[in-house]
Design a protein around this motif. Structure first.
Motif, PDB file in Angstrom:
ATOM      1  N   LYS A  11      36.794  34.941  33.157  1.00 43.84           N
ATOM      2  CA  LYS A  11      37.439  35.230  34.139  1.00 43.84           C
ATOM      3  C   LYS A  11      39.178  34.810  33.639  1.00 43.84           C
ATOM      4  O   LYS A  11      39.408  33.947  33.156  1.00 43.84           O
ATOM      5  CB  LYS A  11      37.413  34.433  35.489  1.00 43.84           C
ATOM      6  N   ARG A  46      40.213  37.921  37.849  1.00 42.83           N
ATOM      7  CA  ARG A  46      39.081  38.676  37.677  1.00 42.83           C
ATOM      8  C   ARG A  46      38.456  38.555  36.294  1.00 42.83           C
ATOM      9  O   ARG A  46      38.974  37.953  35.498  1.00 42.83           O
ATOM     10  CB  ARG A  46      39.781  40.167  37.905  1.00 42.83           C
ATOM     11  N   GLY A  47      37.310  39.483  36.485  1.00 42.82           N
ATOM     12  CA  GLY A  47      36.452  39.497  35.228  1.00 42.82           C
ATOM     13  C   GLY A  47      37.310  40.162  33.920  1.00 42.82           C
ATOM     14  O   GLY A  47      38.113  41.106  34.060  1.00 42.82           O
TER      15      GLY A  47
END
Length: 131
Positions: free
Chosen positions: A66, A76-77
């Motif tokens: 992340k 976010r990923g």
């Protein structure tokens, strides 16, 4: 799995700090020296103005699943970003081909650090590479 470099980048970016987040944000010139054993694979490359260069980000930091993308505030990923801290640190960069001299390609927009191993080069074909 076995991956073997086909060449090396010669870039003005010696360290991560100061290198562009995306090559298109810089007009700096780099060269890619293709190893002699792969030189004949360059035949026909002069017919393309743009190339996609796949290289190994050998100095990427440890894997992070992340991240907060550059210029953003939300985490976010990593697969939804272009961050270099990936399980397999492959770099993909579209470059403009400026000149070919034997086994040396002169390009613009490459964001790879100096001496990064090049794994593959593919021509950019608008009909295939743009949705």
């Amino acid at each position: 799995m076995k991956v073997k470099p086909i060449g090396l980048v010669n870039s003005p970016y010696k360290i991560k700090k100061g290198s562009p987040h995306q090559g298109r944000f810089s007009d700096e010139i780099s060269t890619i020296t293709i190893f002699e054993e792969y030189e004949e694979a360059l035949d026909g490359i002069e017919n393309y103005s743009y190339l996609k260069v796949i290289y190994w980000m050998d100095r990427a930091d440890s894997v992070t699943l992340k991240v907060v993308p550059h210029g953003k505030t939300d985490k976010r990923g990593v697969f939804s970003t272009r961050a270099p801290v990936r399980p397999n640190p492959l770099g993909l960069c579209m470059v403009e081909l400026i000149k070919i001299d034997g086994n040396v390609l002169t390009v613009r927009w490459l964001d790879a650090l100096d001496e990064s191993p090049v794994l593959d080069i593919k021509p950019f074909v608008q009909e295939l590479d743009c949705p």
